[in-house]
Write an enzyme that holds these catalytic residues in place. Structure first.
Site: not given
Length: 286
Positions: A2-3, A96, A116, A159
DNA sequence: CGGAGCTCCTGGGGGC
DNA sequence: TGCCCCCAGGAGCTCC
């Protein structure tokens, strides 16, 4: 997986289904799901009894639900496989299931399900701008009006890394993960190892436009899904995966030029590029 | 402090 | 058929 677009779909679902409802009790079935809640699982559950969710907000891939005390929120991250589902109590527990919220008005429950266990929830204090303190280091996302394009360009100039690493750095720009990074770079015709300090003004403008376009398109289709691990609050998958141009497309012809898409190992994962549209720079950084 | 690498986790899938 | 190993990946953490 999921983004930003997938998390935004979930945020909208939460906004429609849990706001204004009083929490009756909370079950924590797996402590790891609340590992970011420093005071522990029982404190997490106890501190939410009688609280009301007043809003559903998002920054990048983080979600938070401010509470009616005005100073706290339930903060969540879906990780790789987290799902926030609204389910009637009669629906059997998911394999889960990690956390369950039961509301005073009855159905539906809110369930956090996570195979997970990379995701999790925590109760946190709100800081400046109503952003939870633990995520103050997360940069605004490119769909947030607070995102500063020029500041982002200047940060890239300082950067000394590759552009994909920078896109994945949530303290520079949030919400971008491996899928949308590859898609945006393909659209902007930039190689993932392009040194950030060599990006010119138009390159950065093209890149940000590509990020916004691909996320907007994905959102319009309900997000991306590969194995139905990612779903909205009603358990439904989006279908943007049918529109992917680069990610997961190894060997398929580039939609622009027909060259086979290539897969490279990258940060113990994969990067997908068109070798012709996105040639490797001479001085690659990654 | 910036950059890079490691680690957490589980089920699906490929290879033998 | 069954077993083993690899793979997917976000982000906090550690190390240099």
């Amino acid at each position: 997986m999921p983004e930003l677009p997938e998390v935004e779909v979930v945020r909208r679902g939460l906004s429609a289904h849990v706001l204004g409802r009083t929490i009756e009790h909370v079950d924590v079935a797996h402590g790891r799901a609340v590992r970011r809640h420093v005071a522990g699982p029982s404190d997490f559950a106890d501190s939410l009894v009688k609280a009301v969710f007043t809003d559903a907000r998002r920054r990048g891939k983080y979600l938070w639900l401010p509470l009616d005390d005005g100073v706290r929120a339930v903060v969540g991250h879906l990780g790789m496989s987290g799902q926030l589902l609204v389910q009637p109590a009669a629906v059997p527990d998911e394999t889960h299931l990690r956390i369950r919220f039961v509301f005073a008005d009855g159905d539906p429950q809110l369930r956090f399900v996570d195979q997970r266990t990379f995701g999790g929830l925590a109760v946190a204090e709100l800081g400046p701008g109503g952003v939870p303190v633990p995520i103050a280091h997360i940069a605004p996302d490119p769909l947030d009006p607070a995102f500063d394009d020029e500041a982002f360009r200047l940060a890239l100039g300082r950067r000394r890394t590759g552009v994909k690493r920078a896109l994945l750095d949530q303290s520079l720009i949030s919400g971008v993960g491996n899928i949308y990074a590859d898609e945006a770079l393909w659209r902007a015709k930039l190689h993932y190892a392009r040194a950030t300090e060599t990006l010119r003004r138009p390159d950065v403008a093209r890149l940000l436009a590509a990020v916004r376009e691909v996320m907007g398109a994905a959102l319009a289709q309900g997000g991306t899904s590969f194995d139905s691990l990612y779903v909205n609050v009603n358990g439904e998958s989006g279908y943007f995966d049918r529109s992917l141009d680069a990610y997961g497309q190894e060997g398929r012809s580039c939609r622009r030029c027909g060259t086979p898409i290539r897969r490279d190992p990258f940060m113990n994962r994969s990067s997908y590029t068109c070798p012709r549209c996105q040639p490797r720079p001479r001085h690659a950084r990654w």
